[in-house]
Design a protein around this motif. Structure first.
Motif: not given
Length: 358
Positions: A42-57, A204-211
């Motif tokens: 889930l963390v990897v998927g969320s990070m990938s989505a954020v990275l895609v949005d960053l690339d789009k930005a 997402i990174l910190l939340g995923g680590l804590v979870a």
């Protein structure tokens, strides 16, 4: 009508133990590994989505920057055309006008190519293109005249009516400036968007680590506590079996520990049955039978010993056998009983014992 009796409620801890008890140890290990792995996915998927949005930005920021650059370049080209039209009296003025007109064509074409087909700025570009056609017709007419030679008359004819180009030139510049302002505003919003996305990325990174850590610890505590409590139950049953006490209730479930407990209960029943048979033989024997520990203290004795010696079990259990042996025979008894204690060898000897009545 009589009310239906309420069903007994089961405590949450008992329900949890029953749930875990139905899971094999391999399944529990799979859950222990699978849940943190699911969080990782889930963390990897969320990070990938954020990275895609960053690339789009970033791509959007670069696109807006190119639009702003192309618009500014075209505005400068139109200003050069306007400045060259002010003169319009010499051959050098004509060449400068010709060069600036060619620059407007290439700049307009570059801007058209860099702009998306569905971009809202297309409305500005279409109006600029419509107004630029008047300048294109003026330039084509002037080129046709100047192709016949560079004369004063030709220059006057070529630049004749140049005043009519000023309004469309100014109109195109205003529209381009307005479009450029909107593009620059979008470009200025892009860093804020990227900053927000980076904040999401960190969250997402910190939340995923804590979870992930929390789920690992929670599952480890949950499964280990359940397994430990069930293993303690097995150890307590072993102690009860050794002390001939009643065993705890059989563990529920179908995991390996429950199966081991079932086998243990079955073994305990077999041992209990064997002990009952042994006790029957032990108690009903007409011969004296007793058992001592490695210190020579009584551990057990049968009814025949009680009758023959006159002592009760309570009087002799825990007391030394040598207390009721004649003093002259104690050394012989100690040598045969304790000298090779625990051995399977058979020892035969005779000694005299003193009964309670002397």
């Amino acid at each position: 009508p009589l009310a239906e009796p309420a069903l007994p409620t089961m405590p949450p801890s008992q329900r949890a133990n029953r749930l875990v008890g139905t899971m094999k140890l391999a399944a529990q290990g799979t859950v222990l590994i699978g849940v943190p792995l699911l969080f990782e996915l889930l963390v990897v998927g969320s990070m990938s989505a954020v990275l895609v949005d960053l690339d789009k930005a970033r791509a959007e920021e670069l696109y807006q920057r190119n639009l702003a650059f192309g618009s500014s370049k075209l505005i400068n080209a139109y200003f050069q055309v306007a400045m060259n039209l002010i003169g319009g009296q010499t051959e050098s003025d004509w060449h400068a006008f010709q060069k600036s007109a060619d620059l407007t064509k290439s700049s307009l074409e570059d801007l058209r190519k860099s702009m998306r087909a569905d971009a809202p700025e297309q409305a500005y570009l279409s109006k600029v293109t419509e107004q630029s056609e008047r300048m294109s017709r003026f330039f084509e007419r002037a080129e046709m005249i100047m192709s016949q030679g560079y004369t004063e008359r030709g220059l006057r004819q070529a630049f004749g009516g140049k005043e009519a180009l000023t309004p469309p030139l100014m109109g195109m510049c205003r529209k381009l400036q307005k479009m450029c302002a909107e593009v620059e505003k979008k470009e200025s919003d892009s860093p804020q968007k990227r900053k927000k996305l980076r904040s999401w990325q960190l969250a997402i990174l910190l939340g995923g680590l804590v979870a992930n850590v929390a789920s690992c610890l929670a599952l480890a505590v949950f499964f280990s506590r359940n397994i430990t409590s069930r293993l303690k139950m097995l150890a307590d049953n072993a102690d009860r079996l050794a002390k001939e006490r009643e065993l705890n209730a059989q563990l529920s479930g179908s995991d390996e520990i429950a199966e081991l407990d079932q086998a243990f209960h079955a073994t305990a029943q077999a041992v209990s049955a064997a002990r009952q048979k042994e006790r029957a033989v032990f108690d009903n024997s007409q011969d004296v039978i007793c058992a001592v520990d490695r210190l020579g203290n009584f551990v057990n004795l049968n009814i025949a010993a009680e009758k023959l010696w006159g002592y009760s079990r309570e009087e002799l259990i825990g007391k030394p056998l040598f207390d009721i042996i004649f003093e002259d025979d104690i050394s012989l008894a100690q040598t045969n009983l304790l000298g090779d204690f625990g051995s399977t060898r058979r020892h035969e000897f005779e000694c005299r014992l003193q009964s309670k009545d002397g």
